[in-house]
Design a protein around this motif. Structure first.
Motif, PDB file in Angstrom:
ATOM      1  N   LYS A 180     -21.825 -29.282   9.278  1.00 34.09           N
ATOM      2  CA  LYS A 180     -22.297 -30.574   8.735  1.00 34.09           C
ATOM      3  C   LYS A 180     -23.818 -30.558   8.558  1.00 34.09           C
ATOM      4  N   ASP A 181     -24.506 -30.027   9.584  1.00 29.58           N
ATOM      5  CA  ASP A 181     -25.973 -29.917   9.503  1.00 29.58           C
ATOM      6  C   ASP A 181     -26.386 -29.071   8.310  1.00 29.58           C
ATOM      7  N   GLU A 182     -25.684 -27.939   8.158  1.00 27.73           N
ATOM      8  CA  GLU A 182     -25.982 -27.012   7.063  1.00 27.73           C
ATOM      9  C   GLU A 182     -25.789 -27.710   5.715  1.00 27.73           C
ATOM     10  N   LEU A 183     -24.695 -28.483   5.636  1.00 27.88           N
ATOM     11  CA  LEU A 183     -24.347 -29.191   4.402  1.00 27.88           C
ATOM     12  C   LEU A 183     -25.405 -30.248   4.071  1.00 27.88           C
ATOM     13  N   SER A 184     -25.828 -31.005   5.103  1.00 27.11           N
ATOM     14  CA  SER A 184     -26.820 -32.062   4.840  1.00 27.11           C
ATOM     15  C   SER A 184     -28.171 -31.451   4.447  1.00 27.11           C
ATOM     16  N   GLN A 185     -28.533 -30.304   5.046  1.00 26.80           N
ATOM     17  CA  GLN A 185     -29.768 -29.596   4.655  1.00 26.80           C
ATOM     18  C   GLN A 185     -29.701 -29.189   3.185  1.00 26.80           C
ATOM     19  N   LEU A 196     -37.039 -31.028 -11.064  1.00 31.53           N
ATOM     20  CA  LEU A 196     -36.576 -30.766 -12.434  1.00 31.53           C
ATOM     21  C   LEU A 196     -36.875 -31.981 -13.323  1.00 31.53           C
ATOM     22  N   LYS A 197     -36.591 -33.174 -12.779  1.00 32.12           N
ATOM     23  CA  LYS A 197     -36.822 -34.424 -13.503  1.00 32.12           C
ATOM     24  C   LYS A 197     -38.313 -34.574 -13.826  1.00 32.12           C
ATOM     25  N   ILE A 219     -30.093 -32.207   0.896  1.00 30.74           N
ATOM     26  CA  ILE A 219     -31.521 -32.590   0.784  1.00 30.74           C
ATOM     27  C   ILE A 219     -32.231 -31.648  -0.190  1.00 30.74           C
ATOM     28  N   ARG A 220     -31.943 -30.363  -0.054  1.00 31.08           N
ATOM     29  CA  ARG A 220     -32.587 -29.357  -0.924  1.00 31.08           C
ATOM     30  C   ARG A 220     -32.193 -29.584  -2.389  1.00 31.08           C
ATOM     31  N   ILE A 221     -30.917 -29.898  -2.618  1.00 32.20           N
ATOM     32  CA  ILE A 221     -30.437 -30.152  -3.995  1.00 32.20           C
ATOM     33  C   ILE A 221     -31.182 -31.345  -4.584  1.00 32.20           C
ATOM     34  N   ARG A 222     -31.304 -32.431  -3.759  1.00 31.93           N
ATOM     35  CA  ARG A 222     -32.016 -33.624  -4.244  1.00 31.93           C
ATOM     36  C   ARG A 222     -33.470 -33.317  -4.586  1.00 31.93           C
TER      37      ARG A 222
END
Length: 482
Positions: A455-460, A472-473, A463-466
């Motif tokens: 879960k921690d890995e996924l949330s990290q 990019l925006k 955040i990185r994707i955002r």
């Protein structure tokens, strides 16, 4: 004249020994370690490990298992909130310091894992939950760990799955499995160069095993002497076991490692019921016997000829010991003629009490005759050399200069992918169903940890994707530089 000769021949043979007056000296209260919640676990281990820098003690803890690591100079009262090593999900059953890297300690637990911890310089400042290595290979709880005496980064672990696994910590994997026991392994002991392993087992057998092949070289079925503990007597090719006679008295037996058909001698000690822990000092040829649950330590001198065993004296104390840590030779005070040092666990008082065994000498100078060259802090072999079949005696050091040397070796944890653990063609972790409620709980906790980590890995990653989307925006919206 004849009569005089006859009378002289009837005189008892007095042995002259430089160790016949060795005495035990208890450290003063301010040099003890106080206020320690020593574990109440009834497992027959020492729950204590000591080296020239740190003292480690397994403690009582709610949920999971933990142990304290205290710098040796930090004597006196230990605060209740003192930081602990607390990453295990089950009770810690054994701890051992790496003989060559002084801040590396191995622990094993009811949670089926063996873990390697790196203690920071000066001790812990906060609780430590992250081990440098987590080793999973046993399918049941792990009761014993033992470092190889001459090879760096080779660790042995014995589990309640009746297996001994040999771990190569350079790669963080088990490389051999000894699978000759039919019940729980009670004790493991190496000879001087680590080419032989002696074990005692709940199946009442004493075995001498070639550790790399797992081949049993000698085996004794002890009918009259139920073996508990075993210790190799240095390079004398002898073994000593402690156990219980058929009349339930405590006894010791001496064996020839090349012929276990009959003990060389058996000797009754007393009628007490606690386990006898044996300790052997190859430098002085002294054997110490400490009873669990009583406060006495008897000591003997071992000889190469009959009667083999000569009683010296007994250190007595009213406070019962739960276990005892032993200081390595290079950590002793040679200026005080100290030849052995115990760290005694007194559970009722929450106290760790150093006991120094001292040879009384008047001279202030270095006593060369009681301090021969002794195994030092440098390994004689690499894991690959030992695994390929090389045996080598320990690298010796002199204690004359006092111990100042810090080890040049640094522990480098291998980077590993999660995968099955295959030894001798068997995947040790594949489809082992939990047999008891405890095992089910341990498996549940392990999976909870894994889910938390994922879960921690996924949330990290979210955040990185955002962050990347925003970047990019911004790039798209920024006016082009001409």
């Amino acid at each position: 004249m004849e009569r005089t000769a006859l009378l002289m021949s009837w005189r008892p043979q007095y042995r002259s020994s430089k160790f016949r007056n060795v005495y035990g000296k208890v450290a003063s209260r301010e040099h003890c370690f106080d206020g320690i919640p020593i574990t109440k676990n009834v497992h027959d281990n020492h729950f204590c490990a000591v080296n020239a820098r740190f003292l480690a003690i397994v403690t009582e803890s709610a949920g999971g298992g933990s142990f304290l690591v205290i710098p040796l100079e930090q004597t006196g009262r230990i605060e209740p909130n003192y930081p602990k090593v607390c990453g295990h999900q089950g009770n810690v059953l054994d701890i051992k310091w790496n003989p060559f890297i002084e801040n590396i300690i191995a622990s094993c637990s009811e949670d089926t894992s063996v873990r390697i911890w790196e203690i920071p310089e000066g001790g812990l400042k906060r609780n430590m939950t992250e081990a440098v290595l987590e080793l999973y290979g046993h399918s049941r709880r792990v009761g014993l760990v033992e470092w190889h005496p001459t090879t760096n980064n080779i660790l042995f672990s014995a589990g309640y799955d009746y297996k001994v696994l040999i771990w190569n910590l350079d790669i963080g994997e088990p490389v051999k499995m000894i699978d000759c026991h039919t019940d729980v392994i009670l004790c493991m002991s190496f000879n001087t160069d680590g080419s032989l392993l002696a074990t005692t087992c709940k199946d009442k057998k004493l075995r001498v095993v070639e550790p790399r092949s797992g081949r049993v070289l000698q085996e004794a079925s002890c009918k009259n002497h139920r073996v508990n503990r075993v210790v190799f007597l240095g390079s004398t090719k002898r073994l000593l076991t402690t156990g219980v006679s058929r009349w339930n008295t405590r006894q010791i037996a001496l064996w020839d490692q090349e012929d276990l058909s009959m003990p060389l001698i058996e000797e009754e000690i007393d009628g007490l019921s606690g386990l006898l822990f044996p300790f052997y000092d190859a430098d002085t040829h002294m054997l110490y016997l400490a009873g669990k649950g009583d406060g006495n330590i008897r000591y003997y001198e071992i000889g190469s000829e009959k009667p083999y065993l000569s009683y010296l004296m007994e250190f007595r104390s009213p406070a019962p010991q739960k276990g005892l840590g032993v200081m390595p030779k290079h950590g002793l005070d040679v200026s005080a003629c100290e030849v052995f040092r115990f760290y005694k666990l007194v559970t009722l008082k929450g106290l760790i009490e150093p006991i120094s065994m001292i040879v009384p000498r008047r001279s202030e100078t270095y006593q060369e005759d009681i301090y021969p060259m002794t195994p030092g802090t440098e390994p004689a072999l690499t894991p690959d050399e030992w695994l390929s079949g090389v045996n080598r005696d320990p690298i010796l050091m002199s204690l004359k200069e006092g111990y100042k040397r810090t080890s040049k070796i640094v522990f480098k944890a291998p980077v590993r992918e999660k995968k099955g653990v295959v030894v001798n063609g068997i995947d040790l972790l594949e489809n082992v169903p939990p047999r008891t409620e405890n095992e089910l709980l341990r498996m549940f906790f392990r999976q909870q940890d894994e889910i938390r980590r994922l879960k921690d890995e996924l949330s990290q990653k979210d955040i990185r994707i955002r962050q990347l989307q925003l970047e990019l925006k911004n790039l798209r919206n920024s006016p082009k530089n001409n």
